[in-house]
Design an enzyme around this catalytic site. Structure first.
Site, short mmCIF file in Angstrom:
data_model
loop_
_atom_site.label_atom_id
_atom_site.label_comp_id
_atom_site.label_asym_id
_atom_site.label_seq_id
_atom_site.Cartn_x
_atom_site.Cartn_y
_atom_site.Cartn_z
N GLY A 189 32.09 39.70 40.69
CA GLY A 189 31.43 38.42 40.49
C GLY A 189 32.00 37.62 39.34
O GLY A 189 31.34 36.72 38.82
N SER A 190 33.25 37.91 38.96
CA SER A 190 33.81 37.15 37.83
C SER A 190 34.00 35.67 38.18
O SER A 190 33.89 34.81 37.31
CB SER A 190 35.14 37.77 37.37
OG SER A 190 36.15 37.56 38.32
N ASN A 191 34.26 35.39 39.44
CA ASN A 191 34.39 33.99 39.84
C ASN A 191 33.05 33.28 39.91
O ASN A 191 32.93 32.12 39.51
CB ASN A 191 35.16 33.88 41.16
CG ASN A 191 36.63 34.13 40.95
OD1 ASN A 191 37.33 33.26 40.44
ND2 ASN A 191 37.09 35.33 41.28
N MET A 234 34.02 40.31 51.10
CA MET A 234 35.08 41.05 51.80
C MET A 234 34.70 41.38 53.25
O MET A 234 34.89 42.50 53.72
CB MET A 234 35.42 42.31 51.02
CG MET A 234 35.84 42.03 49.58
SD MET A 234 37.14 40.78 49.39
CE MET A 234 38.58 41.79 49.72
N ARG A 235 34.20 40.40 53.95
CA ARG A 235 33.89 40.58 55.37
C ARG A 235 34.43 39.41 56.17
O ARG A 235 34.40 38.28 55.69
CB ARG A 235 32.37 40.64 55.60
CG ARG A 235 31.82 41.98 55.27
CD ARG A 235 30.33 42.02 55.40
NE ARG A 235 29.91 43.33 54.95
CZ ARG A 235 29.79 44.39 55.74
NH1 ARG A 235 29.97 44.28 57.03
NH2 ARG A 235 29.47 45.56 55.24
N ASN A 276 36.46 29.30 50.87
CA ASN A 276 36.84 30.66 50.46
C ASN A 276 37.87 30.58 49.34
O ASN A 276 38.74 29.72 49.34
CB ASN A 276 37.43 31.41 51.66
CG ASN A 276 37.86 32.83 51.31
OD1 ASN A 276 37.11 33.57 50.69
ND2 ASN A 276 39.08 33.19 51.69
N HIS A 328 40.96 32.68 47.67
CA HIS A 328 41.88 33.75 48.06
C HIS A 328 42.95 33.92 46.97
O HIS A 328 43.51 32.91 46.51
CB HIS A 328 42.53 33.43 49.40
CG HIS A 328 43.42 34.53 49.89
ND1 HIS A 328 42.93 35.68 50.48
CD2 HIS A 328 44.76 34.67 49.84
CE1 HIS A 328 43.93 36.47 50.77
NE2 HIS A 328 45.06 35.89 50.39
C1 GAR Z 1 38.97 37.47 43.80
O1 GAR Z 1 40.25 37.75 43.28
C2 GAR Z 1 39.07 36.78 45.14
O2 GAR Z 1 40.15 35.90 45.25
C3 GAR Z 1 39.25 37.96 46.05
O3 GAR Z 1 38.35 38.91 45.56
C4 GAR Z 1 38.26 38.78 44.14
C5 GAR Z 1 36.80 38.74 43.75
O4 GAR Z 1 36.68 38.86 42.36
N1 GAR Z 1 38.98 37.63 47.42
C6 GAR Z 1 39.68 38.11 48.43
O5 GAR Z 1 40.59 38.90 48.31
C7 GAR Z 1 39.25 37.59 49.80
N2 GAR Z 1 40.23 37.90 50.77
P1 GAR Z 1 35.27 38.60 41.66
O6 GAR Z 1 34.22 39.44 42.39
O7 GAR Z 1 35.46 39.07 40.26
O8 GAR Z 1 34.97 37.13 41.73
#
Ligand code: GAR
Length: 190
Positions: free
Chosen positions: A11-13, A92-93, A109, A111
């Protein structure tokens, strides 16, 4: 602009978005809710910290896609927040037509590569192993083609000779934390 964020991990984003909101750097965007398909995902711990509703939603019966009963539960949980935008931040689904149709034109999304390079899983590792000198991250609209929808914005990251997969991963994440709030602020307007 009411936003619901879906995530499966740290969940850092989502945290970067919530911090931007706190700093009044998200324009008219407001995070209305956080939802996860993983009961102990870090993203859910952000709810109490930032005063935003956060909930686990059972994604069963499938492991890597959202379809059937789990999809119906997610549609209901997301709809309850009446979102203008659904943000996938590490969710991730693979989404299927039921969910895509319920929020048509309203799903974006994040990526961790410069799409259309390196779609799918482990995008940072893919770029690292391929030996590219520039990678980065992308925010795009979600369509039935996985990681294939129209690109809204991107942020580039240089891979230096001194980088390791670990330092590259940190750099891509730092770029994501700038990119996602920036795109949301732009979509929301002042
Ligand atoms: C992020 O790097 C995002 O781009 C990636 O998962 C991570 C989630 O980090 N998403 C994918 O790979 C989707 N295909 P977070 O939970 O710290 O936000």
């Amino acid at each position: 602009m009411r936003i619901v964020i879906l995530g499966s991990g740290r969940g850092s984003n989502a945290e970067a978005v919530l911090r931007a909101q706190q700093a009044s750097a998200l324009g008219a965007a407001r995070v209305a809710g956080l939802l996860s398909d993983v009961p102990d995902a870090g993203i859910l711990a952000l709810g109490p910290r930032f005063g935003v509703p956060a909930a686990y939603v059972d994604p069963a019966p499938f492991r890597t896609k959202l379809e059937g009963a789990g999809e119906a539960r997610f549609i209901e949980a997301v709809s309850a927040h009446a979102p203008d935008l659904v943000v996938l931040a590490g969710f991730m689904r693979v989404l299927k037509p039921g969910f895509l149709g319920a929020f048509a034109g309203r799903i974006i999304n994040l990526h961790p590569s410069l799409l259309p390079s390196f779609p799918g899983l482990d995008a940072i590792g893919q770029a690292w192993r391929r030996g590219v000198r520039v990678t980065g991250c992308t925010v795009h609209r979600v369509t039935p083609e996985v990681d294939g929808g129209p690109i809204l914005d991107q942020e580039a990251v240089r891979i230096e000779p001194s980088d390791t997969l670990e330092t590259l991963t940190s750099k891509v994440h730092a770029a994501e934390h700038l990119l996602l709030p920036r795109v949301l602020a732009r979509l929301a307007g002042p």
